[in-house]
Design a protein around this motif. Sequence first.
Motif, mmCIF file in Angstrom:
data_model
loop_
_atom_site.group_PDB
_atom_site.id
_atom_site.type_symbol
_atom_site.label_atom_id
_atom_site.label_comp_id
_atom_site.label_asym_id
_atom_site.label_seq_id
_atom_site.Cartn_x
_atom_site.Cartn_y
_atom_site.Cartn_z
ATOM 1 N N ASP A 191 0.120 11.612 7.390
ATOM 2 C CA ASP A 191 -1.328 11.383 7.352
ATOM 3 C C ASP A 191 -1.671 9.953 6.943
ATOM 4 O O ASP A 191 -2.604 9.720 6.169
ATOM 5 N N PHE A 192 -0.926 8.998 7.451
ATOM 6 C CA PHE A 192 -1.113 7.589 7.124
ATOM 7 C C PHE A 192 -0.896 6.809 8.408
ATOM 8 O O PHE A 192 0.017 7.118 9.168
ATOM 9 N N SER A 193 -1.744 5.827 8.671
ATOM 10 C CA SER A 193 -1.616 5.043 9.895
ATOM 11 C C SER A 193 -1.475 3.560 9.561
ATOM 12 O O SER A 193 -1.719 3.142 8.426
ATOM 13 N N LEU A 194 -1.109 2.786 10.574
ATOM 14 C CA LEU A 194 -1.059 1.339 10.360
ATOM 15 C C LEU A 194 -2.458 0.800 10.085
ATOM 16 O O LEU A 194 -2.620 -0.164 9.347
ATOM 17 N N GLU A 195 -3.462 1.448 10.644
ATOM 18 C CA GLU A 195 -4.844 1.037 10.355
ATOM 19 C C GLU A 195 -5.152 1.232 8.869
ATOM 20 O O GLU A 195 -5.758 0.363 8.233
ATOM 21 N N ASP A 196 -4.719 2.364 8.302
ATOM 22 C CA ASP A 196 -4.890 2.586 6.863
ATOM 23 C C ASP A 196 -4.191 1.487 6.076
ATOM 24 O O ASP A 196 -4.734 0.940 5.116
ATOM 25 N N LEU A 197 -2.985 1.179 6.478
ATOM 26 C CA LEU A 197 -2.194 0.154 5.808
ATOM 27 C C LEU A 197 -2.872 -1.211 5.889
ATOM 28 O O LEU A 197 -2.874 -1.976 4.929
ATOM 29 N N ASN A 198 -3.499 -1.477 7.004
ATOM 30 C CA ASN A 198 -4.067 -2.796 7.247
ATOM 31 C C ASN A 198 -5.395 -3.053 6.547
ATOM 32 O O ASN A 198 -5.861 -4.188 6.529
ATOM 33 N N TYR A 199 -6.015 -2.041 6.007
ATOM 34 C CA TYR A 199 -7.309 -2.256 5.369
ATOM 35 C C TYR A 199 -7.283 -2.110 3.858
ATOM 36 O O TYR A 199 -8.318 -2.000 3.221
ATOM 37 N N THR A 200 -6.097 -2.093 3.298
ATOM 38 C CA THR A 200 -5.956 -2.014 1.845
ATOM 39 C C THR A 200 -4.770 -2.871 1.440
ATOM 40 O O THR A 200 -3.808 -2.985 2.186
ATOM 41 N N TYR A 201 -4.843 -3.471 0.275
ATOM 42 C CA TYR A 201 -3.706 -4.230 -0.249
ATOM 43 C C TYR A 201 -2.671 -3.248 -0.783
ATOM 44 O O TYR A 201 -2.996 -2.338 -1.548
ATOM 45 N N TYR A 202 -1.421 -3.433 -0.388
ATOM 46 C CA TYR A 202 -0.297 -2.643 -0.880
ATOM 47 C C TYR A 202 0.883 -3.573 -1.141
ATOM 48 O O TYR A 202 0.936 -4.682 -0.611
ATOM 49 N N HIS A 203 1.841 -3.075 -1.901
ATOM 50 C CA HIS A 203 3.132 -3.759 -2.010
ATOM 51 C C HIS A 203 4.227 -2.731 -2.235
ATOM 52 O O HIS A 203 3.968 -1.611 -2.664
ATOM 53 N N ILE A 204 5.442 -3.139 -1.894
ATOM 54 C CA ILE A 204 6.625 -2.292 -2.074
ATOM 55 C C ILE A 204 7.463 -2.914 -3.179
ATOM 56 O O ILE A 204 7.631 -4.129 -3.230
ATOM 57 N N LYS A 205 7.999 -2.040 -4.041
ATOM 58 C CA LYS A 205 8.960 -2.468 -5.059
ATOM 59 C C LYS A 205 10.191 -1.580 -4.967
ATOM 60 O O LYS A 205 10.084 -0.362 -4.816
ATOM 61 N N VAL A 206 11.366 -2.209 -5.090
ATOM 62 C CA VAL A 206 12.629 -1.473 -5.182
ATOM 63 C C VAL A 206 13.220 -1.810 -6.547
ATOM 64 O O VAL A 206 13.439 -2.979 -6.863
#
Length: 159
Positions: A115-130
């Motif tokens: 239930d997540f799209s690239l459009e969702d990703l593109n309109y909010t700031y996110y980051h990945i941490k490992v």
Amino acid sequence: MKQLAKLFTGLTILVLGAGCSQLTESIYTDNVQEYELNTIDTEYGYTGKAVFKEFADGSGLELTITLVGEASKNEYYFPAHLHYGQYQQGENSPMAEMLNPVDIRPLKSVTIIKDFSLEDLNYTYYHIKVHLAEEGPDYEKILVAGNVGEYNENAESTE
């Protein structure tokens, strides 16, 4: 007879190749976004890449994290998370999604985010941490991190 066998083999390879191509095309859209994951803890020296692929049926995204650095033959997993906001060293941002951990043997992780799209990703700031470990002081050691989403100037779209 040999020419007929070669022709048959060639046609078989062509048909199988076309079938595999159609299968791949039916699973994902052409929308793919790649992001660099940068070294944070220089003691370990990992870098990496995050690749988001969108499912054609609109059910979500497939996120593949691949690290570059020292692998191991021993079983060990680096925890990975998708966080809200841009990455800032020392800051603990709220988690958007817990990702499958990165296996140290192939240095890879694949997570399905429903239930997540690239459009969702593109309109909010996110980051990945490992992270280095699941808990304790080594949890605070961030191996790699990177901003993701359209607001990231380092994004590589393969649309």
